[in-house]
Design a protein around this motif. Structure first.
Motif, PDB file in Angstrom:
ATOM      1  N   HIS A 645      77.626  93.246  84.966  1.00 46.46           N
ATOM      2  CA  HIS A 645      77.750  92.414  86.164  1.00 46.46           C
ATOM      3  C   HIS A 645      78.088  90.985  85.755  1.00 46.46           C
ATOM      4  O   HIS A 645      77.522  90.456  84.803  1.00 46.46           O
ATOM      5  CB  HIS A 645      76.445  92.433  86.957  1.00 46.46           C
ATOM      6  CG  HIS A 645      76.378  91.361  87.992  1.00 46.46           C
ATOM      7  ND1 HIS A 645      77.158  91.376  89.118  1.00 46.46           N
ATOM      8  CD2 HIS A 645      75.660  90.207  88.049  1.00 46.46           C
ATOM      9  CE1 HIS A 645      76.916  90.288  89.830  1.00 46.46           C
ATOM     10  NE2 HIS A 645      76.019  89.559  89.206  1.00 46.46           N
ATOM     11  N   CYS A 647      78.816  87.158  87.680  1.00 44.80           N
ATOM     12  CA  CYS A 647      79.070  86.348  88.867  1.00 44.80           C
ATOM     13  C   CYS A 647      79.736  85.060  88.418  1.00 44.80           C
ATOM     14  O   CYS A 647      80.067  84.909  87.256  1.00 44.80           O
ATOM     15  CB  CYS A 647      77.789  86.063  89.623  1.00 44.80           C
ATOM     16  SG  CYS A 647      76.341  85.926  88.611  1.00 44.80           S
ATOM     17  N   ASP A 729      77.398  90.569  96.163  1.00 42.69           N
ATOM     18  CA  ASP A 729      77.949  89.720  95.100  1.00 42.69           C
ATOM     19  C   ASP A 729      77.037  89.581  93.893  1.00 42.69           C
ATOM     20  O   ASP A 729      77.492  89.387  92.777  1.00 42.69           O
ATOM     21  CB  ASP A 729      78.142  88.292  95.651  1.00 42.69           C
ATOM     22  CG  ASP A 729      79.547  88.074  96.200  1.00 42.69           C
ATOM     23  OD1 ASP A 729      80.414  88.928  95.978  1.00 42.69           O
ATOM     24  OD2 ASP A 729      79.754  87.031  96.845  1.00 42.69           O
ATOM     25  N   CYS A 730      75.724  89.570  94.134  1.00 39.28           N
ATOM     26  CA  CYS A 730      74.784  89.279  93.038  1.00 39.28           C
ATOM     27  C   CYS A 730      73.405  89.776  93.458  1.00 39.28           C
ATOM     28  O   CYS A 730      73.253  90.435  94.495  1.00 39.28           O
ATOM     29  CB  CYS A 730      74.788  87.770  92.748  1.00 39.28           C
ATOM     30  SG  CYS A 730      73.914  87.327  91.226  1.00 39.28           S
TER      31      CYS A 730
HETATM   32 ZN    ZN Z   1      75.265  87.706  89.550  1.00 43.05          ZN
END
Ligand code: ZN
Ligand code: GLN
Length: 758
Positions: A645, A647, A729-730
């Motif tokens: 992941h 961001c 998104d996160c």
């Molecule tokens: Zn993130």
């Protein structure tokens, strides 16, 4: 005699006093005057702390951000706050933080955009420009602070951001040329310098750190143009560069018509000699000899060994300082009461760094014998660190020496793995998942502080966390998500949590560094070879998996992110520390697999952040960063699905490296870019699966099902539907459950609609 000076002092305060004062004002619990008085007291204390220097910075204090201060000084405020008629400081906070219509009693004011200050973890407010931008000097802040310092008997040196760097840092909102504004900007600078001269300033430090980046001919020309324009000023200008090497800008920097030049001698030691050959003989050379970016003691004797010949050659023309502003280090090591004494003896925070500077200056001016005691004590500490068995672990050294390409290699290629994983996981089209954390509720935080205070024992704490994990699993099952997470209740922070369990890490109580505004981070201190005494996450994840028949995602932070968010060693390359972290996290990945976990996510939020300032150094960094990730992730069977992941990232110029990481699934932050961030994955023909975030977790707004469907359709225009995931998104740790549930309900409903339509 050598002159000592400082660039900037950490303004947040040794115990984060400024943070608390700001937040109390923002909550309406204290008055604007209280805050202003507090700011003045803090400045006074910090000037006193630096009073042994020959020149002390003035103007480095900011209530929020030094770049935003400069924007106000230059009268360059975003258009949306132009009509404001209230107090200047409140307007300043409006730009810094934005104002919602509800509290402002009018229309929304969007906060200024924030971005990273060069390669540090500090974030500044981006100046906004248009072709019509005009500048109008407001020197009041600087002049007031200069008067304040002068009244206190401080030997002042005002500090400002230089005109070229100021333009470079900003953003043209209408895509006009920022450089076209230079001619309009320079009169404001000339006027400012004149005002400072009138008020008695002899030297002014003018920061131009863009000189350590690649500049095209227009920007180089801008330097010549700007400094010739400011040449007639009555103050002496010290042109400050820091964070890196001058390289092809060396000639330019040497020949600008200023009275002195500062070079970061920590990062650019090899440039001192060439610089001396070029620097006109009337100019002062300031050398940054103490590292302003780390928390280690300087080896004073070794520094004197190379510095003394330069001092002999330069005489009065040599100044010494930290390499850059001390904004990037904590204030006072003496605050640390709990830090291991041995490790503490190896460290220096801002105050200790300034003491080191004083010792160096005394040695240069009066001979080493004048500071024999200090130098001997320093030598003892440096030698103790170098030879401490706590720093070196032979088993880790041997493992590093045995790293080979096979370690970073999955058994099968992605298409083969994808088939095996699909057979085992049996997921629908557009599978849904979340990024890891669920709300860190008041109960979670209370349990953690009770544990710390000794009011709750380990077993009680564990039971409380298990209850939270169970709650999040139940919620996810009710929502109908496909791949579940345990929710990260037990984690205070995604780096600290792992650092605390790894050997080779230490933790401070007061090692705070400003990240932006009132926000601070306390990076853990990586001091020794890294090893993992025992499994760190397996029990929690196993427990979470035991509660559900859905696949439970193991959740880890990757080696590059742990490295980039720590204070790291200066006695070995970053790459070596990163490989050590990679080997330790790899063991965790393999233990999770052994425990029956089929999906494992390794977060690399900070991979992009670590990119060096100059492009020619990028490849080297990306090579070892990606290899570290591969070592961490790739020791598993084809059937185990690896997620990563990221961001806050742009991928345009690093997409090949992202593909090289070869994670089966990557989840990224995309919602605010309206899926346009996916273009680069499309163009590159990125081969693996992608979960483009469908809603912004920073906002309390609940995304609608239609909105999510629309975004995912845009995604499917770029990436084949078979390779798309649906996720936020996160992580959701900063949200409330009351926000999370309806948002995820809409997300799951959207995935069902998409499946029906496919
Ligand atoms: Zn993130
Ligand atoms: N797994 C982490 C979380 O969900 C990821 C955080 C991040 O990427 N910054 O909180």
């Amino acid at each position: 005699m050598v002159t000592t000076h400082n660039f900037g002092f950490p303004r947040i305060g040794a115990k984060r006093e400024l943070k608390f004062a700001l937040e109390s004002y923002w909550k309406g619990q204290s008055s604007r005057d209280d805050l202003k008085v507090f700011g003045a007291q803090l400045r006074q204390r910090h000037w006193q702390n630096q009073s042994h220097l020959d020149l002390v910075p003035v103007g480095d204090f900011a209530f929020y951000d030094q770049v935003l201060d400069m924007s106000f000084t230059l009268g360059n405020l975003p258009e949306r706050v132009h009509g404001y008629s209230g107090d200047q400081l409140d307007n300043y906070f409006r730009v810094a933080r934005g104002r919602s219509a509800a509290t402002a009693g009018g229309s929304d004011v969007a906060a200024g955009e924030m971005t990273k200050w060069f390669d540090t973890n500090y974030h500044y407010i981006v100046p906004e420009f248009t072709a019509a931008t005009e500048f109008k000097l407001d020197a009041s802040r600087l002049l007031e602070q200069l008067a304040e310092a002068t009244a206190q008997g401080v030997n002042t040196k005002p500090v400002i951001i230089g005109p070229v760097t100021y333009l470079w840092l900003g953003k043209a909102k209408d895509d006009s040329s920022k450089l076209a504004l230079l001619e309009r900007l320079l009169p404001a600078y000339a006027e400012l310098l004149e005002k400072l001269a009138v008020q008695g300033a002899e030297w002014v430090q003018i920061d131009e750190p863009v000189l350590v980046t690649e500049l095209d001919a227009d920007w180089q020309h801008a330097f010549n143009f700007a400094y010739h324009h400011l040449k007639s000023s009555r103050v002496k200008l010290l042109l400050a560069t820091y964070f890196g090497t001058l390289q092809e800008n060396l000639h330019l920097a040497c020949n600008l018509p200023v009275a002195g030049l500062h070079l970061d001698a920590i990062n650019a030691r090899d440039e001192i000699q060439p610089l001396l050959n070029l620097l006109p003989s009337h100019k002062v050379l300031s050398l940054g000899v103490i590292n302003g970016r780390n928390i280690w003691k300087t080896d004073l004797n070794a520094t004197l060994d190379w510095l003394e010949p330069f001092a002999a050659r330069l005489g009065e023309r040599l100044w010494i300082a930290p390499s850059c502003s001390l904004l990037h280090v904590p204030v006072d090591l003496a605050s640390e009461q709990k830090l291991d004494v041995e490790i503490k003896s190896w460290l220096a925070y801002a105050l200790q760094k300034l003491d080191e500077l004083k010792t160096l200056a005394t040695a240069l001016n009066n001979g080493r014998a004048a500071v024999a005691t200090e130098l001997a004590a320093n030598q003892t500490a440096i030698a103790a660190r170098r030879t401490s068995p706590r720093v070196t672990n032979p088993a880790v050294r041997a493992a590093i020496a045995n790293i080979n390409p096979a370690l970073g290699q999955r058994k099968g290629p992605y298409p083969v793995r994808a088939r095996k994983q699909a057979a085992l996981l049996n997921l629908p089209l557009y599978p849904t998942t979340t990024i890891g954390s669920f709300p860190q509720t008041a109960e979670i935080r209370q349990a953690r502080s009770q544990l710390k205070a000794g009011e709750l024992n380990e077993a009680g704490y564990k039971a409380a966390m298990r209850a939270e994990i169970e709650r999040s699993v139940r919620e996810q099952e009710a929502l109908g998500l496909d791949v579940l997470v345990h929710g990260e209740a037990e984690r205070n922070d995604m780096v600290e949590y792992f650092g605390e369990q790894l050997d080779g890490y230490a933790f401070s109580q007061f090692g705070w560094v400003q990240s932006y505004g009132s926000r601070c981070v306390k990076p853990p201190i990586l001091f020794g070879d890294i090893s993992r005494p025992k499994a760190m996450t397996v029990d929690w994840i196993k427990y979470a998996q035991s509660l559900t028949s859905k696949p439970m995602k193991g959740m880890l932070t990757g080696p590059v992110t742990i490295l980039n968010w720590s204070f790291v060693r200066d006695d070995q390359p970053r790459s070596v520390s990163c490989y050590q972290l990679a080997l330790a996290i790899r063991e965790e990945v393999q233990d999770l697999e052994k425990a029956g976990i089929r999906v494992i996510q390794i977060d690399e939020a900070a991979l992009r952040e670590g990119l060096p300032l100059r492009k020619f150094q990028w490849k080297q960094y990306l090579d070892w960063a990606v290899e570290s990730f591969r070592i961490t992730a790739n020791g598993v069977a084809d059937e185990t699905q690896i997620h990563t992941h990221m961001c806050y990232s742009e991928f345009n110029d690093i997409i090949a490296s992202i593909a090289d990481m070869d994670a089966d699934v990557i989840t990224i932050e995309t919602s605010r870019s309206d899926m346009e961030l996916l273009d680069v994955f499309d163009d590159f023909k990125y081969p693996n699966e992608i979960g483009p975030g469908v809603y912004d977790i920073h906002s309390p707004n609940i995304p609608t099902q239609e909105h999510i469907v629309r975004l995912m359709k845009k995604a499917a225009e770029r990436i084949p539907a078979e390779r798309l995931w649906v996720n936020p998104d996160c992580g959701l740790k900063t949200r409330q459950w009351t926000e999370v549930i309806p948002a995820l309900q809409n997300m799951v409903a959207a995935a069902k609609t998409l499946r029906g339509a496919a």
